[in-house]
Design a protein around this motif. Structure first.
Motif, mmCIF file in Angstrom:
data_model
loop_
_atom_site.group_PDB
_atom_site.id
_atom_site.type_symbol
_atom_site.label_atom_id
_atom_site.label_comp_id
_atom_site.label_asym_id
_atom_site.label_seq_id
_atom_site.Cartn_x
_atom_site.Cartn_y
_atom_site.Cartn_z
ATOM 1 N N GLU A 104 0.822 -1.214 0.000
ATOM 2 C CA GLU A 104 0.000 0.000 0.000
ATOM 3 C C GLU A 104 0.853 1.260 0.000
ATOM 4 O O GLU A 104 0.508 2.260 -0.621
ATOM 5 N N SER A 236 5.865 4.943 6.042
ATOM 6 C CA SER A 236 5.090 6.182 5.937
ATOM 7 C C SER A 236 5.993 7.367 5.579
ATOM 8 O O SER A 236 5.653 8.176 4.710
ATOM 9 N N GLN A 243 5.983 10.970 -2.452
ATOM 10 C CA GLN A 243 4.910 11.821 -2.965
ATOM 11 C C GLN A 243 5.401 13.240 -3.196
ATOM 12 O O GLN A 243 5.068 13.885 -4.174
ATOM 13 N N ARG B 94 -9.775 -4.776 12.319
ATOM 14 C CA ARG B 94 -8.475 -4.132 12.479
ATOM 15 C C ARG B 94 -8.490 -2.999 13.486
ATOM 16 O O ARG B 94 -7.532 -2.247 13.600
ATOM 17 N N TYR B 97 -5.733 -3.007 16.140
ATOM 18 C CA TYR B 97 -4.457 -2.553 15.591
ATOM 19 C C TYR B 97 -4.355 -1.028 15.694
ATOM 20 O O TYR B 97 -3.325 -0.470 16.068
ATOM 21 N N LEU B 220 -3.506 11.879 1.012
ATOM 22 C CA LEU B 220 -2.482 11.068 1.683
ATOM 23 C C LEU B 220 -1.596 10.381 0.637
ATOM 24 O O LEU B 220 -0.805 9.523 0.975
ATOM 25 N N GLY B 221 -1.740 10.798 -0.623
ATOM 26 C CA GLY B 221 -0.869 10.239 -1.650
ATOM 27 C C GLY B 221 -1.622 9.436 -2.682
ATOM 28 O O GLY B 221 -2.836 9.268 -2.591
ATOM 29 N N ASN B 222 -0.883 8.927 -3.636
ATOM 30 C CA ASN B 222 -1.483 8.296 -4.822
ATOM 31 C C ASN B 222 -1.739 6.802 -4.658
ATOM 32 O O ASN B 222 -1.617 6.043 -5.607
ATOM 33 N N SER B 223 -2.032 6.372 -3.450
ATOM 34 C CA SER B 223 -2.333 4.965 -3.233
ATOM 35 C C SER B 223 -3.695 4.855 -2.558
ATOM 36 O O SER B 223 -4.093 5.737 -1.811
ATOM 37 N N THR B 224 -4.398 3.775 -2.861
ATOM 38 C CA THR B 224 -5.681 3.548 -2.201
ATOM 39 C C THR B 224 -5.404 2.836 -0.884
ATOM 40 O O THR B 224 -5.241 1.627 -0.843
ATOM 41 N N LEU B 225 -5.312 3.618 0.191
ATOM 42 C CA LEU B 225 -4.941 3.051 1.485
ATOM 43 C C LEU B 225 -6.155 2.475 2.196
ATOM 44 O O LEU B 225 -7.237 3.058 2.164
ATOM 45 N N ARG B 226 -5.976 1.339 2.846
ATOM 46 C CA ARG B 226 -7.010 0.860 3.758
ATOM 47 C C ARG B 226 -7.148 1.877 4.875
ATOM 48 O O ARG B 226 -6.203 2.606 5.183
ATOM 49 N N GLU B 228 -7.027 1.673 8.027
ATOM 50 C CA GLU B 228 -6.076 1.636 9.135
ATOM 51 C C GLU B 228 -4.657 1.965 8.678
ATOM 52 O O GLU B 228 -3.836 2.393 9.476
ATOM 53 N N THR B 229 -4.405 1.804 7.365
ATOM 54 C CA THR B 229 -3.112 2.254 6.842
ATOM 55 C C THR B 229 -3.106 3.784 6.770
ATOM 56 O O THR B 229 -2.098 4.429 7.103
ATOM 57 N N ALA B 232 -2.430 4.865 10.232
ATOM 58 C CA ALA B 232 -1.023 4.682 10.619
ATOM 59 C C ALA B 232 -0.140 5.714 9.929
ATOM 60 O O ALA B 232 0.829 6.219 10.523
ATOM 61 N N TYR B 233 -0.489 6.052 8.703
ATOM 62 C CA TYR B 233 0.285 7.056 7.962
ATOM 63 C C TYR B 233 0.175 8.425 8.641
ATOM 64 O O TYR B 233 1.188 9.093 8.889
#
Lengths: 246, 246
Positions: A104, A236, A243, B94, B97, B220-226, B228-229, B232-233
């Motif tokens: 991710e 992170s 980015q 999650r 976590y 939060l950037g160019n990714s599809t984050l879950r 909980e990610t 965490a980020y």
């Protein structure tokens, strides 16, 4: 556009142009056909784990195999971060979580090394389930790159040999001797390797060997982080740096 | 010094000076006496979740209760980051976590709100297990602060009311309209609130209401984050910012 379902097609089967027909087999075909019940004429996304992705139309949906026609191919994007994590081996139930976060947060890879305080035996090669976990995560988040995942022989010596190809090598060390924090900027240019000790921490002699080999000791801050939190933290910072540089 | 075992003592029972005797009961006593088999004369660390911690000598180790004498008390450190996460409710395995990461990365708190796309019903008050998870994590990582954990009524309206006491309010929005990345510097000064949508994402009308209320949209950037990610980020950027400012 609603998110299309994604499936992994091995790079040696990747098509070269629209119109090319490819065949999906094994686990990925099962996921497409049995779990998601994809049918002929539906459009899906395929990716090869090396940056290639594209849209495909299902020509034939069999029981264990599907044939698909290439509609369009996308250029491989610039990959996310150039971070590789070198994680001290441990008997952790949390390893799957790590693979997800690596994909991710678009890191380059992860290697496992066996430290003095490692618990359990490092396997001689990466487990198939690790790769599967990475593929699942890549399907979920749309990252067309799969991280490299490997295991290093020979403990700290193997790790030092492995580090030769990196531009920056950091050692995340939980000690008062490490006072300089790891920063996103440290991970922005070139390829970086960050070493994280096993669950019980790194042995002092191991840290010394790494520093003698040129690894820079850094602190991840004033908290006692679990190994996978330390990993998520480094990922992170690197993702943020990646980015920002684009 | 080897890490001492830590136990949580509620703040209303916190001692005022060395020599004071305190009593540990309930789950924490059980953990100390039955699980870790702590005996009289051993030294342990207690903390109150509000920044106080200290060393204590076990006077009497009973079956369900222990009495301890205060050896020394530590000043409360400056707390880590001033980040509170506002997370869209979902039926997630999650969540535990998340609590761990919030404690390890020293955030101020977390609130849950119910969005249009939330799955499952938001409880009317925080569950006792959430607090236990935070206490466990605090014992493990040595953070003397427990995060505030709450649930907000009234969906997006409740969230907007809640946001009034914050200096900075951000909306992590997965859309092409959000082009400015969230940065550590955004989280460095004052108290910050970052909204993360539920697992299915935020409804556009919800995002609009938040922006009308002054929330800044960030990516939060160019990714599809879950979810909980994403959490965490944000926690990682805030923890980094908190370390850097000291």
């Amino acid at each position: 556009m609603a998110r299309l379902n994604s499936f992994f097609l091995p790079p040696d089967q990747w098509p070269s142009a629209p119109g090319d027909v490819v065949s999906l087999q094994g686990d990925e075909a099962r996921h497409m056909l049995t779990v998601l019940r994809t049918q002929a004429d539906q459009t899906v996304r395929l990716f090869d784990g090396q940056g290639n992705s594209g849209l495909f139309r299902v020509l034939k949906a069999g029981k264990k195999q599907a044939s698909l026609e290439t509609i369009s191919l996308e250029d491989a994007p610039v990959s996310g971060s150039n971070l590789t994590l070198a994680i001290g081996w441990g008997k952790s139930k949390r390893r799957n979580y790590l693979f997800e976060k690596i994909v991710e947060l678009q890191a380059e890879g992860v290697v496992f090394w066996e430290g003095v305080r490692s618990q359990g035996r490092l396997p001689s090669e990466p487990k198939e389930t690790w790769r599967e976990k990475c593929i699942q995560a890549a399907k979920q988040c749309g990252n067309p790159y799969l991280p490299s995942v490997s295991v290093l022989p020979d403990g700290i010596i193997g790790l030092i040999e492995f580090s030769a190809s990196f531009d920056h090598c950091y050692l995340a060390w939980e000690t008062e001797a490490a006072t300089i924090p790891l920063k996103p900027l440290d991970l922005a240019d070139g390829r970086s390797l960050v070493v994280i000790g096993p669950e019980g921490g790194m042995d002092e002699s191991e840290a010394m060997q790494l520093m003698d080999a040129g690894f820079k000791p850094v602190t991840l801050g004033n908290s006692t982080l679990r190994w996978e939190t330390a990993a998520a933290y480094c990922l992170s910072l690197a993702f943020f740096a990646g980015q920002e540089m684009k």
